[in-house]
Design an enzyme around this catalytic site. Structure first.
Site, PDB file in Angstrom:
ATOM      1  N   GLU A 134      15.775 -15.594  26.750  1.00  0.00           N
ATOM      2  CA  GLU A 134      14.474 -15.718  26.095  1.00  0.00           C
ATOM      3  C   GLU A 134      13.564 -16.457  27.072  1.00  0.00           C
ATOM      4  O   GLU A 134      13.611 -17.678  27.169  1.00  0.00           O
ATOM      5  CB  GLU A 134      14.591 -16.482  24.772  1.00  0.00           C
ATOM      6  CG  GLU A 134      13.304 -16.361  23.969  1.00  0.00           C
ATOM      7  CD  GLU A 134      13.006 -17.515  23.018  1.00  0.00           C
ATOM      8  OE1 GLU A 134      12.111 -17.377  22.193  1.00  0.00           O
ATOM      9  OE2 GLU A 134      13.656 -18.580  23.123  1.00  0.00           O
ATOM     10  N   ASP A 175      18.604 -19.043  24.331  1.00  0.00           N
ATOM     11  CA  ASP A 175      17.400 -19.520  23.673  1.00  0.00           C
ATOM     12  C   ASP A 175      16.558 -20.390  24.606  1.00  0.00           C
ATOM     13  O   ASP A 175      17.098 -21.226  25.343  1.00  0.00           O
ATOM     14  CB  ASP A 175      17.801 -20.332  22.433  1.00  0.00           C
ATOM     15  CG  ASP A 175      16.608 -20.781  21.632  1.00  0.00           C
ATOM     16  OD1 ASP A 175      16.004 -19.916  20.974  1.00  0.00           O
ATOM     17  OD2 ASP A 175      16.276 -21.971  21.656  1.00  0.00           O
TER      18      ASP A 175
HETATM   19  O1  TEU Z   1      12.022 -19.845  20.441  1.00  0.00           O
HETATM   20  C1  TEU Z   1      11.413 -20.486  21.525  1.00  0.00           C
HETATM   21  C2  TEU Z   1      10.055 -20.775  21.151  1.00  0.00           C
HETATM   22  O2  TEU Z   1       9.782 -21.565  20.306  1.00  0.00           O
HETATM   23  C3  TEU Z   1       9.020 -19.968  21.718  1.00  0.00           C
HETATM   24  O3  TEU Z   1       8.889 -18.883  20.899  1.00  0.00           O
HETATM   25  C4  TEU Z   1       7.785 -20.770  21.785  1.00  0.00           C
HETATM   26  O4  TEU Z   1       7.247 -20.894  20.501  1.00  0.00           O
HETATM   27  C5  TEU Z   1       6.837 -20.149  22.717  1.00  0.00           C
HETATM   28  O5  TEU Z   1       7.330 -20.421  23.975  1.00  0.00           O
HETATM   29  C6  TEU Z   1       5.467 -20.709  22.557  1.00  0.00           C
HETATM   30  O6  TEU Z   1       4.760 -20.536  23.705  1.00  0.00           O
HETATM   31  C7  TEU Z   1      13.349 -20.066  20.231  1.00  0.00           C
HETATM   32  C8  TEU Z   1      13.810 -19.391  18.960  1.00  0.00           C
HETATM   33  O7  TEU Z   1      13.599 -18.008  19.052  1.00  0.00           O
HETATM   34  C9  TEU Z   1      13.117 -20.014  17.797  1.00  0.00           C
HETATM   35  O8  TEU Z   1      13.455 -19.388  16.587  1.00  0.00           O
HETATM   36  C10 TEU Z   1      13.511 -21.473  17.762  1.00  0.00           C
HETATM   37  O9  TEU Z   1      12.819 -22.113  16.735  1.00  0.00           O
HETATM   38  C11 TEU Z   1      13.220 -22.168  19.088  1.00  0.00           C
HETATM   39  O10 TEU Z   1      13.693 -21.429  20.186  1.00  0.00           O
HETATM   40  C12 TEU Z   1      13.899 -23.496  19.147  1.00  0.00           C
HETATM   41  O11 TEU Z   1      15.274 -23.339  19.322  1.00  0.00           O
END
Ligand code: TEU
Length: 536
Positions: free
Chosen positions: A260, A210
């Site tokens: 991610e 994550d």
């Molecule tokens: O997501 C990471 C996250 O928040 C990104 O999608 C972010 O919003 C993006 O970089 C914006 O530019 C992960 C998870 O998939 C999410 O469900 C969680 O809420 C988050 O981490 C926090 O753990």
């Protein structure tokens, strides 16, 4: 459908896999209490095997106060009692494996829950204690320390610092219930490697990491100044050492990573996939691309070009638990791409058009080289649900003062049986998020019996993809095509063509039509927003 993919038994399974994302809270409710659980997943394993997926990725199923849907982990070694027990998770992993389906768990290295033992100890121990060093505690700025230590914006809008009773502040890039860990601390590193081992020992084949690009922080925690040196917390060079070390652990078990990594810069993105680091990372450039022939082609070319030098296979993603569902996004008149800053209430959509495009996008992404991620309900063509404001639980909604609807609209419990309470999700209690009217029309049981349904299309596509060695990882080549058409060849004479243009397109030369996302017209032409798989 045992061992659905040609690679599923081999060590390279992940290079071509179809991976199904399970959001356990909303997948299937085995005990009928309104929340999905592991019993629900176990009961649906035959469905997943018949669908033909190679692996399941579970969003966090650990003990959690659910301040951010489980991405606030209180204990990695305990399954949240709402979902089941560790023994049940072990059974689930083993039962899935017997059906040829591997398991991927989700690890959240950037932060833990404020209920995690470490954070509670840090609060109790007070300023200057070793317990606080595992996090980012700082005195505030201003005369009396009443101002936050820096100006970093939250990933979830709102503040990134919270002040505790004794006057110190702690950093949280997400909600205050998700304090950021200090990755310069050896115990933080050791603990995560132990957690990896804990799950690998239980038969897990992979880990989704994550917010993988956020873990390292500039130790000075300076204000962010645009254009001046490395970013204080995004994509810092130091974090690669963390993943190189994780990779050594994974290699002991033959397990794999998917990161991610939200990183539009191709060169920076590819650094995560260098030999000795992560095996794969999510391809968000493809996911956020609008339904537009030239932009999709550019996204595909860019993806393949950035992966080639590091030898990593691409991944193809159309949606996940954080973004607007595909049919809703593609049904919009314009702006069909996904952007967080454009997520608003009441954006109109044409679900018929969106569904047609999502069907075509399914065949497109499943024909491209690499692995594919499918988010639960995507195979049912579920639209984004309008969750009534008073039922919304996502912190993104609250932290944006109700401007951003948040992510609950793609997290609504699945419909399984049309003619059953709560569309067969659970039996007794109302689901934790309400299912909108008409949800049962999407139920898996009626789709399974309907040759023209999204589920039938996905089953057929996955079956073909598994039986044709030309799909999955390997080369591809663009074919000459009419304007508005994308056409490419894969090994063994496989061809995929997609028509984006209003006028029907002539099919590329072929000996057989293997599968189409919609009917061809009377003269055998490929209509707008339709994809086809052919044999040359
Ligand atoms: O997501 C990471 C996250 O928040 C990104 O999608 C972010 O919003 C993006 O970089 C914006 O530019 C992960 C998870 O998939 C999410 O469900 C969680 O809420 C988050 O981490 C926090 O753990």
């Amino acid at each position: 459908m045992e061992g659905s993919s040609r690679e599923s038994a081999g060590s390279n399974w992940w290079r071509s896999a179809v991976i199904y994302q399970v959001y356990p809270r909303s997948f299937a409710d085995g005990d009928g209490d309104g929340t999905g659980d592991l019993a629900g997943v176990r009961a649906k394993l035959p469905y997943l095997a018949e669908l033909g997926v190679d692996a399941l990725w579970f969003t966090p199923w650990y003990l959690s106060p659910l301040a951010d849907g489980g991405y606030d982990v209180a204990d990695y070694r305990t399954i949240d009692p709402a979902f089941g027990t560790l023994a049940e998770a072990e059974k689930l992993i083993a039962e899935a494996r017997e059906l040829g389906i591997r398991t991927i768990v989700d690890i959240v290295p950037n932060h833990v829950s404020d209920q995690h033992a470490w954070f509670r100890a840090a609060l109790a121990a007070g300023p200057g204690s070793p317990e606080r060093e595992r996090f980012h505690f700082r005195p505030g700025r201003g005369e009396n320390g009443e101002l936050p230590p820096n100006d970093w914006p939250s990933e979830f809008s709102g503040e990134t610092w919270t002040r505790v009773e004794d006057g110190e502040w702690y950093l949280h890039l997400f909600t205050p219930q998700q304090p950021d860990l200090n990755w310069d601390h050896p115990e933080v590193r050791q603990e995560h490697e132990d957690v990896l081992r804990f799950w690998f020992e239980r038969g897990v084949s992979g880990v989704r990491i994550d917010s993988a690009a956020l873990v390292a922080k500039d130790p000075e925690l300076p204000d962010f100044v645009e254009g001046e040196g490395p970013h204080p917390y995004i994509d810092r060079d130091e974090l690669h050492e963390v993943y190189r070390s994780w990779r050594r652990v994974a290699d002991e078990y033959g397990a794999v990573f998917v990161g991610e990594v939200w990183m539009p810069d191709a060169e920076r993105f590819a650094r995560y996939l260098r030999p000795g680091e992560l095996h794969t990372a999510f391809n968000f450039n493809f996911m956020t691309c609008p339904w537009d022939r030239d932009r999709l082609r550019a996204a595909i070319d860019g993806t393949l070009a950035e992966h080639a030098p590091v030898g990593a296979p691409a991944t193809w993603v159309l949606c996940n638990h954080d973004v607007t569902r595909t049919v809703t996004r593609y049904g919009r008149a314009e702006d069909t791409g996904f952007a967080f800053d454009r997520k608003r209430f009441g954006v109109p959509t044409d679900l018929e058009r969106g569904t047609r495009r999502a069907r075509a996008a399914a065949l497109l992404s499943l024909a491209l080289p690499g692995s594919v991620y499918l988010y639960q309900g995507e195979e049912l063509g579920l639209p984004e649900a309008d969750v009534p404001r008073e039922k919304i639980q996502d912190p993104m909604y609250f932290r944006s003062q109700g401007v951003d609807p948040g992510r609950d609209g793609c997290r609504v419990p699945l419909p399984w049986v049309a003619d059953a309470p709560y569309s067969g999700f659970g039996s007794r209690e109302e689901p934790w998020l309400p299912q909108p009217e008409g949800w049962s029309a999407y139920a898996a049981d009626i789709q399974a019996a309907d040759p023209s349904s999204m589920l039938t299309l996905y089953r057929a596509a996955l079956r073909l993809r598994a039986s044709e060695p030309g799909f999955g990882d390997g080369p591809m080549e663009w074919l000459p095509a009419a304007p508005g058409v994308l056409a490419f060849a894969r090994p063994d004479g496989l061809v995929c063509a997609v028509n984006f243009a209003r006028q029907p397109a002539q099919l590329p030369a072929h000996s057989a039509v293997l599968l189409a996302s919609g009917s061809l017209d009377e003269s055998g032409g490929l209509p707008q927003d339709t994809a086809v798989w052919l044999r040359q």
